[in-house]
Design an enzyme around this catalytic site. Structure first.
Site, PDB file in Angstrom:
ATOM      1  N   PHE A   1       0.880  -1.174   0.000  1.00 45.22           N
ATOM      2  CA  PHE A   1       0.000   0.000   0.000  1.00 45.22           C
ATOM      3  C   PHE A   1       0.914   1.219   0.000  1.00 45.22           C
ATOM      4  CE2 PHE A   1      -2.559   3.129   2.342  1.00 45.22           C
ATOM      5  CZ  PHE A   1      -3.853   2.936   1.870  1.00 45.22           C
ATOM      6  N   ALA A   2       0.842   2.022  -1.050  1.00 47.47           N
ATOM      7  CA  ALA A   2       1.794   3.130  -1.195  1.00 47.47           C
ATOM      8  C   ALA A   2       1.083   4.474  -1.133  1.00 47.47           C
ATOM      9  CB  ALA A   2       2.555   2.981  -2.506  1.00 47.47           C
TER      10      ALA A   2
ATOM     11  N   GLY B   1       2.605  12.377   5.678  1.00 46.79           N
ATOM     12  CA  GLY B   1       2.447  11.182   6.505  1.00 46.79           C
ATOM     13  C   GLY B   1       1.034  11.172   7.054  1.00 46.79           C
ATOM     14  N   SER B   2       0.896  11.698   8.263  1.00 48.22           N
ATOM     15  CA  SER B   2      -0.452  11.811   8.834  1.00 48.22           C
ATOM     16  C   SER B   2      -1.304  12.784   8.016  1.00 48.22           C
ATOM     17  CB  SER B   2      -0.367  12.283  10.282  1.00 48.22           C
ATOM     18  OG  SER B   2       0.290  11.299  11.064  1.00 48.22           O
TER      19      SER B   2
ATOM     20  N   GLN C   1      12.601  -4.540  31.834  1.00 51.85           N
ATOM     21  CA  GLN C   1      12.921  -4.149  33.217  1.00 51.85           C
ATOM     22  C   GLN C   1      13.017  -5.386  34.130  1.00 51.85           C
ATOM     23  OE1 GLN C   1      13.585  -1.045  33.964  1.00 51.85           O
ATOM     24  NE2 GLN C   1      13.927  -1.324  36.161  1.00 51.85           N
TER      25      GLN C   1
ATOM     26  N   GLU D   1       0.583   3.485  10.287  1.00 47.16           N
ATOM     27  CA  GLU D   1      -0.857   3.526   9.961  1.00 47.16           C
ATOM     28  C   GLU D   1      -1.562   4.634  10.728  1.00 47.16           C
ATOM     29  OE1 GLU D   1      -1.733  -0.997   8.703  1.00 47.16           O
ATOM     30  OE2 GLU D   1      -3.422   0.358   8.875  1.00 47.16           O
TER      31      GLU D   1
END
Lengths: 262, 381
Positions: B122-123, B130-131, B336, B363
């Site tokens: 998926f491009a 981005g967002s 931890q 995503e």
């Protein structure tokens, strides 16, 4: 081509429980597994089916009804049908009795071109059931096969590897071949076969379903051998020696070990 | 916890678990270290038919939905999220075709994706988009029967390994988000190249690359949906695949939790196992609570989507945010608990902590997800 694979449900050796009174192994359904050498034989059957599409694979097991859950796993990898020979009168049968009962069941199920077995079972390890079945059925047999190749319809080539030497045999079908346990590994199941296995119920045969059956040949009474006692084997702690520098003698020793175990 | 999965879903989970435990666990550290794409594992998934669990039956799949896809992703992630994302990225590439593909497109690609013969990708993301999806700059100019694509995509999962790419490009700049269109681009198309491969912190077994389009000719038949619907195609796809990220996060957290428990029972300090100390017990209990909560939220969201609900952006985003934050917290706590052994590469939790980080980022970063959730809940009340 019709192929029959004999598959025993054995108790996982890590979870084995022994009943000292009956001198038998407790067959708890949760601790059962399909015998590894028999699964190796099944993989060869599946490989033949991969190439020849009209191959039908049937499996035959002998044991109590608890075995049914494990038998379903054979459908998950692509077997067409599974049969369980289950009858209380078979309890305590030795290798001789088992071979007789399985041979009679095979006669009942029909004419198979090829019968495959594992070389031995994890619990018994006698290796004599497969040749005995072949003797009862009066068909040729080859034991401890490491590979099987279909040459033409009704003729196969069987390889047997002994140390570094490979012996090749050709045999006309029908024949019975027993397969060495690590000669192949059973493939993963497929989702569609697993869905099929969900609703699959193996065909169950009792001794009454078999024709001309001699009941005196099976069970503890009909067996020629019996288990006298079980002895728990204890292993001493393995001791390691660490060599700072490797010398020629050590290299020879390592080479010898590698050769012996290959 | 009992999640009342159907018998078929239990089988899918069991089969994926077996592949994960018997095969993925053995290669996870090596593939992570050397950045090896897990084609061999994808082949196993194809053989076992798990590649087709979310593909409709009429196109050769199992006919399941988001739930079935997530069950596979979750189990693979228990041992290696890099392997899981390589599997899930094909789903991300396939969903636009399932949702918006024409019948010919579905017939051409989906059966092969179901069989594992084609890997998809998926491009969408670009260097400056981005967002902020609507800022993409890759263009698709229509000339006769073809669209000519120019531009580049960044951080594309399965880049260079996939056979089919769903690519988003601007067909009409004046229309903003309504001027974006989606195209199916095959790897052999002229003018389509794979660029730089990213050297990532985590999910290193997966391939993440740049994609370059230089006068790449794509036939008009490869337009997905209608021209100008690309933004909707992307958003509706994400709604269905964000639970996949949540599944990945739940799987990573589960894997780290299992390692931490085993270690806490074996490691002796002050003459007793770590698991006997209340400080450790509380950490393990919190891990359990958080993982089960994330899984419950994930499965509920999957059921909602698969039941045919129309609007589930909020739920899809919420399970992604919650599960990815849980994965980050649980893997950090696992490191931890395991102390020095958790911090070195001899144990897998160090890798799991690195893998977990990306679930908060890709995503749609968790900050953007919270924007989506806030926007929906404010509309509701």
């Amino acid at each position: 081509m019709k192929i029959l694979v004999c598959i025993k449900q054995v108790v996982n050796p890590e979870k084995v429980e022994y009943n000292p009174e009956t001198r038998t192994i407790k067959r708890n359904a949760q601790h059962l597994m399909n015998n590894p050498a028999d699964l190796s034989a099944l993989e060869f059957a599946l490989r033949i089916k991969d190439v020849y599409k009209d191959v039908h694979i049937t499996t035959l097991s002998m044991g109590p009804s608890e075995c049914e859950s494990k038998i379903k796993e054979l459908i998950e990898v692509g077997c067409d049908s599974c049969v369980l020979l289950s009858d209380k009168r078979l309890a305590g049968s030795d290798a001789y009795s088992t071979a007789y009962a399985l041979a009679k069941a095979i006669e009942k199920l029909g004419n198979f071109d090829l019968i495959l077995c594992g070389e031995s079972s994890l619990d018994g390890e006698t290796s004599i059931v497969p040749p005995q079945i072949a003797e009862y059925l009066n068909i040729p047999h080859i034991a401890f096969a490491s590979n099987i190749k279909v040459l033409e319809l009704q003729r196969i080539e069987v390889e047997r590897k002994v140390k570094n030497t490979v012996f090749k045999f050709e045999v006309n079908l029908p024949a019975l071949i027993s397969v060495k346990k690590e000669s192949s590994y059973l493939r993963l199941p497929k989702l569609s076969f697993m869905i099929k296995a969900l609703s699959y119920t193996p065909q169950v045969l009792s001794l009454d379903d078999l024709e001309n059956f001699d009941f005196s040949k099976v069970g503890a009474e009909g067996s020629k051998t019996s288990v006298d006692r079980f002895v728990e084997q204890c292993f001493e702690d393995v001791k390691c020696e660490i060599y700072e520098e490797i010398e020629d003698a050590q290299i020879e020793c390592i080479a010898d070990l590698v050769t012996r175990f290959l | 916890m009992e999640y009342f999965l159907s018998e078929e879903q239990k089988i899918i989970k069991k089969l994926a678990k077996r592949i994960s435990d018997e095969y993925v666990s053995k290669v996870a550290i090596k593939y992570d270290k050397e950045g090896i794409f897990p084609r061999d594992i994808l082949d196993l998934l194809a053989y076992t038919e798990l590649t087709g669990v979310y593909i409709p039956k009429e196109y050769g799949g199992f006919g399941g939905g988001v739930m079935e896809m997530c069950l596979v992703v979750e189990e693979l992630s228990r041992n290696c999220a890099g392997v899981a994302v390589s599997y899930a990225a094909t789903a991300l590439g396939a969903y636009p075709i399932i949702l918006y593909g024409k019948e010919e497109q579905k017939k051409k690609y989906l059966p092969k994706i179901a069989k594992g013969e084609l890997i998809a990708a998926f491009a969408l993301t670009e260097a400056d988009a981005g967002s902020d999806v609507s800022s993409i700059k890759t263009t698709a100019e229509k000339k006769g029967d073809y669209y000519i694509l120019n531009g580049s995509k960044h951080w594309i999962t399965n880049g260079g390994e996939a056979d089919v790419y769903v690519v988003f490009a601007v067909t009409d700049k004046s229309k903003g988000p309504r001027g974006i269109s989606a195209f199916i681009v095959e790897k052999e198309y002229e003018g389509f190249y794979c660029g730089k491969k990213e050297d990532k912190m985590g999910i290193r077994a997966s391939s993440t690359t740049e994609l370059i389009f230089e006068d790449c000719k794509v036939h008009k038949e490869n337009l997905l949906g209608r021209e100008g619907t690309g933004f909707i195609v992307a958003m509706k796809t994400f709604d269905r695949t964000r639970p996949g990220v949540a599944a990945m996060a739940v799987g990573i957290a589960q894997g780290a939790y299992e390692h931490a428990i085993r270690y806490a029972k074996e490691r002796v300090q002050f003459g007793q196992p770590l698991s006997s100390f209340q400080a450790i017990q509380h950490m393990l209990a919190d891990m359990y609570i958080n993982i089960e909560a994330a899984r419950a939220m994930l499965y509920s969201t999957c059921r909602m989507i698969d039941s045919g609900a129309k609007d589930f952006s909020k739920e899809s985003s919420a399970c992604k945010v919650f599960a990815s934050d849980v994965a980050m917290k649980v893997t950090t706590d696992a490191v931890q608990i395991m102390g020095g052994n958790g911090y070195v590469k001899d144990y897998p939790v160090e890798k799991m902590m690195r893998d977990a980080k990306v679930t908060q980022i890709f995503e749609g970063a968790n900050q953007i997800q919270r924007n989506i959730i806030a926007s929906e809940i404010i509309k509701e009340y």
